[in-house]
Write a protein that holds these residues in place. Structure first.
Motif, PDB file in Angstrom:
ATOM      1  N   MET A   8      28.204  26.257  31.760  1.00  0.00           N
ATOM      2  CA  MET A   8      29.160  26.590  30.713  1.00  0.00           C
ATOM      3  C   MET A   8      28.888  28.024  30.239  1.00  0.00           C
ATOM      4  O   MET A   8      27.745  28.399  30.046  1.00  0.00           O
ATOM      5  CB  MET A   8      29.015  25.601  29.566  1.00  0.00           C
ATOM      6  N   PRO A   9      29.940  28.833  30.051  1.00  0.00           N
ATOM      7  CA  PRO A   9      29.741  30.205  29.593  1.00  0.00           C
ATOM      8  C   PRO A   9      29.166  30.252  28.180  1.00  0.00           C
ATOM      9  O   PRO A   9      29.323  29.320  27.396  1.00  0.00           O
ATOM     10  CB  PRO A   9      31.138  30.810  29.611  1.00  0.00           C
ATOM     11  N   THR A  10      28.497  31.346  27.902  1.00  0.00           N
ATOM     12  CA  THR A  10      27.955  31.548  26.551  1.00  0.00           C
ATOM     13  C   THR A  10      28.493  32.862  25.995  1.00  0.00           C
ATOM     14  O   THR A  10      29.010  33.708  26.726  1.00  0.00           O
ATOM     15  CB  THR A  10      26.420  31.608  26.579  1.00  0.00           C
ATOM     16  N   ILE A  11      28.345  33.041  24.717  1.00  0.00           N
ATOM     17  CA  ILE A  11      28.799  34.266  24.050  1.00  0.00           C
ATOM     18  C   ILE A  11      27.770  35.360  24.288  1.00  0.00           C
ATOM     19  O   ILE A  11      26.567  35.123  24.197  1.00  0.00           O
ATOM     20  CB  ILE A  11      28.991  34.013  22.538  1.00  0.00           C
ATOM     21  N   ALA A  12      28.266  36.545  24.588  1.00  0.00           N
ATOM     22  CA  ALA A  12      27.380  37.689  24.838  1.00  0.00           C
ATOM     23  C   ALA A  12      26.608  38.036  23.575  1.00  0.00           C
ATOM     24  O   ALA A  12      27.078  37.812  22.453  1.00  0.00           O
ATOM     25  CB  ALA A  12      28.197  38.892  25.287  1.00  0.00           C
ATOM     26  N   PRO A  13      25.413  38.599  23.729  1.00  0.00           N
ATOM     27  CA  PRO A  13      24.626  38.965  22.565  1.00  0.00           C
ATOM     28  C   PRO A  13      25.333  40.024  21.718  1.00  0.00           C
ATOM     29  O   PRO A  13      26.099  40.835  22.236  1.00  0.00           O
ATOM     30  CB  PRO A  13      23.326  39.524  23.147  1.00  0.00           C
ATOM     31  N   GLU A  14      25.064  40.008  20.430  1.00  0.00           N
ATOM     32  CA  GLU A  14      25.644  40.993  19.508  1.00  0.00           C
ATOM     33  C   GLU A  14      25.282  42.399  19.976  1.00  0.00           C
ATOM     34  O   GLU A  14      24.162  42.662  20.389  1.00  0.00           O
ATOM     35  CB  GLU A  14      25.104  40.767  18.099  1.00  0.00           C
ATOM     36  N   GLY A  15      26.249  43.284  19.949  1.00  0.00           N
ATOM     37  CA  GLY A  15      26.004  44.663  20.342  1.00  0.00           C
ATOM     38  C   GLY A  15      26.215  44.941  21.821  1.00  0.00           C
ATOM     39  O   GLY A  15      26.013  46.059  22.274  1.00  0.00           O
ATOM     40  N   PHE A  16      26.638  43.914  22.578  1.00  0.00           N
ATOM     41  CA  PHE A  16      26.877  44.126  24.000  1.00  0.00           C
ATOM     42  C   PHE A  16      27.956  45.180  24.182  1.00  0.00           C
ATOM     43  O   PHE A  16      28.970  45.170  23.501  1.00  0.00           O
ATOM     44  CB  PHE A  16      27.312  42.823  24.674  1.00  0.00           C
ATOM     45  N   LYS A  17      27.737  46.128  25.105  1.00  0.00           N
ATOM     46  CA  LYS A  17      28.725  47.161  25.396  1.00  0.00           C
ATOM     47  C   LYS A  17      29.025  47.165  26.887  1.00  0.00           C
ATOM     48  O   LYS A  17      28.122  47.112  27.704  1.00  0.00           O
ATOM     49  CB  LYS A  17      28.208  48.529  24.972  1.00  0.00           C
ATOM     50  N   PHE A  18      30.303  47.226  27.203  1.00  0.00           N
ATOM     51  CA  PHE A  18      30.708  47.359  28.589  1.00  0.00           C
ATOM     52  C   PHE A  18      30.395  48.772  29.060  1.00  0.00           C
ATOM     53  O   PHE A  18      30.559  49.734  28.317  1.00  0.00           O
ATOM     54  CB  PHE A  18      32.213  47.116  28.753  1.00  0.00           C
ATOM     55  N   THR A  19      29.943  48.883  30.279  1.00  0.00           N
ATOM     56  CA  THR A  19      29.747  50.215  30.840  1.00  0.00           C
ATOM     57  C   THR A  19      31.061  50.655  31.474  1.00  0.00           C
ATOM     58  O   THR A  19      31.826  49.838  31.965  1.00  0.00           O
ATOM     59  CB  THR A  19      28.631  50.226  31.900  1.00  0.00           C
ATOM     60  N   SER A  20      31.297  51.923  31.427  1.00  0.00           N
ATOM     61  CA  SER A  20      32.524  52.474  31.975  1.00  0.00           C
ATOM     62  C   SER A  20      32.474  52.440  33.496  1.00  0.00           C
ATOM     63  O   SER A  20      31.465  52.775  34.105  1.00  0.00           O
ATOM     64  CB  SER A  20      32.692  53.912  31.495  1.00  0.00           C
ATOM     65  N   ILE A  21      33.577  52.013  34.084  1.00  0.00           N
ATOM     66  CA  ILE A  21      33.670  52.108  35.528  1.00  0.00           C
ATOM     67  C   ILE A  21      34.658  53.226  35.842  1.00  0.00           C
ATOM     68  O   ILE A  21      35.539  53.537  35.064  1.00  0.00           O
ATOM     69  CB  ILE A  21      34.099  50.774  36.171  1.00  0.00           C
ATOM     70  N   GLY A  22      34.476  53.825  36.954  1.00  0.00           N
ATOM     71  CA  GLY A  22      35.313  54.970  37.291  1.00  0.00           C
ATOM     72  C   GLY A  22      34.582  56.255  36.959  1.00  0.00           C
ATOM     73  O   GLY A  22      33.453  56.257  36.474  1.00  0.00           O
ATOM     74  N   ARG A  23      35.247  57.343  37.204  1.00  0.00           N
ATOM     75  CA  ARG A  23      34.592  58.623  36.981  1.00  0.00           C
ATOM     76  C   ARG A  23      34.741  59.079  35.533  1.00  0.00           C
ATOM     77  O   ARG A  23      35.701  58.710  34.846  1.00  0.00           O
ATOM     78  CB  ARG A  23      35.150  59.658  37.930  1.00  0.00           C
TER      79      ARG A  23
END
Length: 83
Positions: A1-16
């Motif tokens: 079962m999925p869980t909630i990401a930790p507080e402060g999680f940031k996606f990294t940019s994909i692409g240039r």
């Protein structure tokens, strides 16, 4: 079962990464960019203009440009709501 990401999680940019920091020029004034000084000599004025238009479209600005020799004039205009 999925869980909630930790507080402060940031996606990294994909692409240039962005080549130009257009946000710095969105104050409605007309900005003058000199080829070889403000953008690389190996970038055509047409390509530089296209980059400005792409940014404007993506972030909701109308864009006006003009070219004189190796100088590109750019103005970002905030669109009114509903347009």
């Amino acid at each position: 079962m999925p869980t909630i990401a930790p507080e402060g999680f940031k996606f990294t940019s994909i692409g240039r990464p962005r080549r130009y920091e257009w946000e710095d020029y969105t104050d409605g004034r007309v900005w003058m960019f000199q080829r070889g000084d403000d953008f690389p000599k190996n970038v055509s004025t047409a390509s530089f203009r296209s980059s400005a238009y792409s940014f404007g479209k993506r972030y909701g600005f109308s864009v006006r440009t003009a070219v004189s020799g190796n100088t590109v004039f750019v103005q970002f205009i905030a669109k009114r709501k509903g347009k």
